[in-house]
Write a protein that holds these residues in place. Structure first.
Motif, PDB file in Angstrom:
ATOM      1  N   MET A   1       0.795  -1.228   0.000  1.00  0.00           N
ATOM      2  CA  MET A   1       0.000   0.000   0.000  1.00  0.00           C
ATOM      3  C   MET A   1       0.830   1.283   0.000  1.00  0.00           C
ATOM      4  O   MET A   1       0.270   2.370  -0.055  1.00  0.00           O
ATOM      5  N   GLY A   2       2.148   1.167   0.047  1.00  0.00           N
ATOM      6  CA  GLY A   2       3.015   2.319  -0.123  1.00  0.00           C
ATOM      7  C   GLY A   2       3.091   3.298   1.044  1.00  0.00           C
ATOM      8  O   GLY A   2       2.858   4.490   0.872  1.00  0.00           O
ATOM      9  N   PHE A   3       3.417   2.796   2.226  1.00  0.00           N
ATOM     10  CA  PHE A   3       3.638   3.670   3.375  1.00  0.00           C
ATOM     11  C   PHE A   3       4.751   3.082   4.228  1.00  0.00           C
ATOM     12  O   PHE A   3       5.210   1.967   3.994  1.00  0.00           O
ATOM     13  N   ASP A   4       5.198   3.834   5.222  1.00  0.00           N
ATOM     14  CA  ASP A   4       6.279   3.412   6.102  1.00  0.00           C
ATOM     15  C   ASP A   4       5.772   2.376   7.106  1.00  0.00           C
ATOM     16  O   ASP A   4       4.859   2.659   7.886  1.00  0.00           O
ATOM     17  N   TRP A   5       6.349   1.202   7.121  1.00  0.00           N
ATOM     18  CA  TRP A   5       5.895   0.106   7.978  1.00  0.00           C
ATOM     19  C   TRP A   5       5.967   0.447   9.462  1.00  0.00           C
ATOM     20  O   TRP A   5       5.228  -0.112  10.266  1.00  0.00           O
ATOM     21  N   ALA A   6       6.809   1.382   9.838  1.00  0.00           N
ATOM     22  CA  ALA A   6       6.957   1.739  11.248  1.00  0.00           C
ATOM     23  C   ALA A   6       5.694   2.381  11.816  1.00  0.00           C
ATOM     24  O   ALA A   6       5.529   2.439  13.038  1.00  0.00           O
ATOM     25  N   LEU A   7       4.781   2.829  10.981  1.00  0.00           N
ATOM     26  CA  LEU A   7       3.522   3.405  11.465  1.00  0.00           C
ATOM     27  C   LEU A   7       2.761   2.431  12.351  1.00  0.00           C
ATOM     28  O   LEU A   7       2.041   2.855  13.254  1.00  0.00           O
ATOM     29  N   PHE A   8       2.906   1.149  12.110  1.00  0.00           N
ATOM     30  CA  PHE A   8       2.215   0.150  12.926  1.00  0.00           C
ATOM     31  C   PHE A   8       2.651   0.201  14.389  1.00  0.00           C
ATOM     32  O   PHE A   8       1.909  -0.191  15.274  1.00  0.00           O
TER      33      PHE A   8
END
Length: 76
Positions: A54-61
């Protein structure tokens, strides 16, 4: 945990269903649904795959967990 509305928004803006994301990531739809609803936390590997799809930074989780728990380190 709280519902991940940011993840739902990204997915709906990409015009993808939960099933489509789950298939591209290689997980089952119920697991993905639980990630969105906040009842399950993805592993780092799954978080990275979802973010690639989906094209975002995985660290957001993991950002909210760091701010909620001062004893946890936000650095890798």
């Amino acid at each position: 945990m709280q519902q991940r509305t940011w993840l739902i928004n990204i997915r709906t803006q990409a015009e993808m269903t939960q099933e489509e994301v789950a298939n591209l990531v290689g997980i089952k739809r119920p697991y993905y649904s639980q990630i969105e609803s906040g009842t399950r936390r993805p592993s780092v590997q799954v978080a990275k795959k979802i973010s690639q799809v989906m094209g975002f930074d995985w660290a957001l989780f993991f950002e909210s967990d760091c701010s909620d728990s001062p004893q946890k380190s936000c650095t890798a």
